[in-house]
Design a protein around this motif. Sequence first.
Motif: not given
Lengths: 299, 314
Positions: A140-142, A144-149, B54, B57, B246, B250, B271, B288, B291, B295
Amino acid sequence: MATLHAPVGEDAPLAPQPSAAPRRRGARDLLRMIATYTILIFLALLVLVPFIWMISSSLKRNNEVFTVPIQWIPEEFQWSNFVEIWDRIPMHTYLRNSAFLATVITFLQVLTGSFAAYGFAKVRFPGRDALFLGYVATVAIPWQAYMVPQYIMMQNAQLTNTHLSIILIQAFGAFGVFLMRQYYMSIPDELVEAARIDGLSEYGIYWRIILPLSKPALASLALLTFVNTWNDYMGPFIYLTSNELWTVQLGLRSFVGQYDAEYAMIMTGAVLSVLPVVLVFLLGQRYFIRGIATTGLKG
Amino acid sequence: MAHPSIPSAAPQPVAPDPPRRSSRRRLIRRETLVGWSFILPNFAGFALLTLVPVLMAFALAFMRWDSYGSPEWLGLDNFRRLVSDETFHMALFNTVYYAAGHIPLTLLASLGLAIALNRKIPGLGIFRTAAFFPYITSLVAVAVVWNMLFNPSLGPVNQFLEAIGIAEPPGWTASTAWAMPAVIITSVWRDMGYYMVLYLAGLQTIPQEYYEAARVDGANAWQRFWHVTLPGLRPITFFVVVILTIQSFKVFDLIFVMTEGGPGRSTLVLSQLIYQEGISQGRFGYSSAVALALFFLVFIITVVQFRLNKRGES
């Protein structure tokens, strides 16, 4: 073509329609049938119009693409477009890269996914269900939310601008585990129990009993992963900068950017980029649609 | 029938009382090892490439870190900046706009398709395939074709609109006002076949007897749809809405390939902002924070949806 018939619920009961009436009321039924097919054909054409336009334009000359009124069938079929495009852009390379990435990622996803799903579905150990919930939650986490890290990590490992980076970020998703577990849950535990009593190891049970029984689910997962990877744009777009590593999607996009007035050639490229996936889909659409219906999740 | 839902992860009863404790413990340890050995190949990749980023971030959102310097703790500064960042407001608005168009329209289109195609007549498979076709087509091809269809002066869409008497058809992707509707139409067209499959599966779970009972009571087709089909589709509709939400929040690639967020910033979504700030500009910390905002937005909406669903059920 057998695969074209009733992809979902072949034997399932009908919804509101009255069932086939006796032949005697033929005239009314015939009318109703004609009406039904007319509506369905109209709907199908409406959905397919962009494809028809794409194919028709790919066989035209540039100056014939935008005409008033629209010419749906080209005056003269320009098959040469499909020859010429190979010289205009390195289509071979793009297709090879796409095929390579899609195949490797699909293979890894199916292998590790089906393997892990066995641990989640048929082996009991403390913490198993909590771990599985963790898997599901990340779906469920997009991205995009972690693509940078993720990108920073890849950069530090000096993996940006390699195919390996795409393989790594896409091959170990939770999606495969989820889909395969759903399927394994429908295989009775007694079967596994009996095999254990017969002295088969857990790995033996997975390999000789569960896998052969799961062919439909494996096919679903393989097809969904293949098509998703083939069609993916963002991953390759962010990671791959060298032209010789590009996939079909990136190649097509860059071609559009460079020659935005070469309408016919652009459409030729679009047709070529869609063709392999269409073939894969038509060959295996039964599994495809079943996979979506069981998980309801995108890859 | 396969009913798409998150599987219940209820713990299964452990094997009934074993003879001796120590042997039982050894058994559990062995089972744990075996279980992990299955999970590990996937889990290693998953943990390293999904779980770790995750968590990262979350931490980065509270730091200043540009691609040149080293990370520095900022506390809530990034979020304060968000509140006053006009580009962020724009992207947030556009994302909500997209979702507000995409969710209901896709829902209606997919439900309509499912009901139209839920019958047993020869050749039906061909129609279902046609409806599903856009979904398997690559995004770039979809974006390129629709961009041409939407061409303001010569595109087929506006030719059609002019033919039915609309003198000044919209400029679609060339105009700031109409770019978002154009993107929404394209995305609905692309996604409806996918959700249709879910609805078709949902329609099979409605017991046939309900329809027969309704017919005996003299209900006409419309009443049967309203009182049998729709209530029966409630669970699947809830599921579709959650997934659609969802997916809508995104959204990125389709819009990016069609309009690159333009004209101006009229189709810039969250995004894309994350991508621009984080990967193009190398502002890891600030991106972040965006982001994290995205989220939490999705998370809160999903929780509200679950709450409403529960209340509606009882």
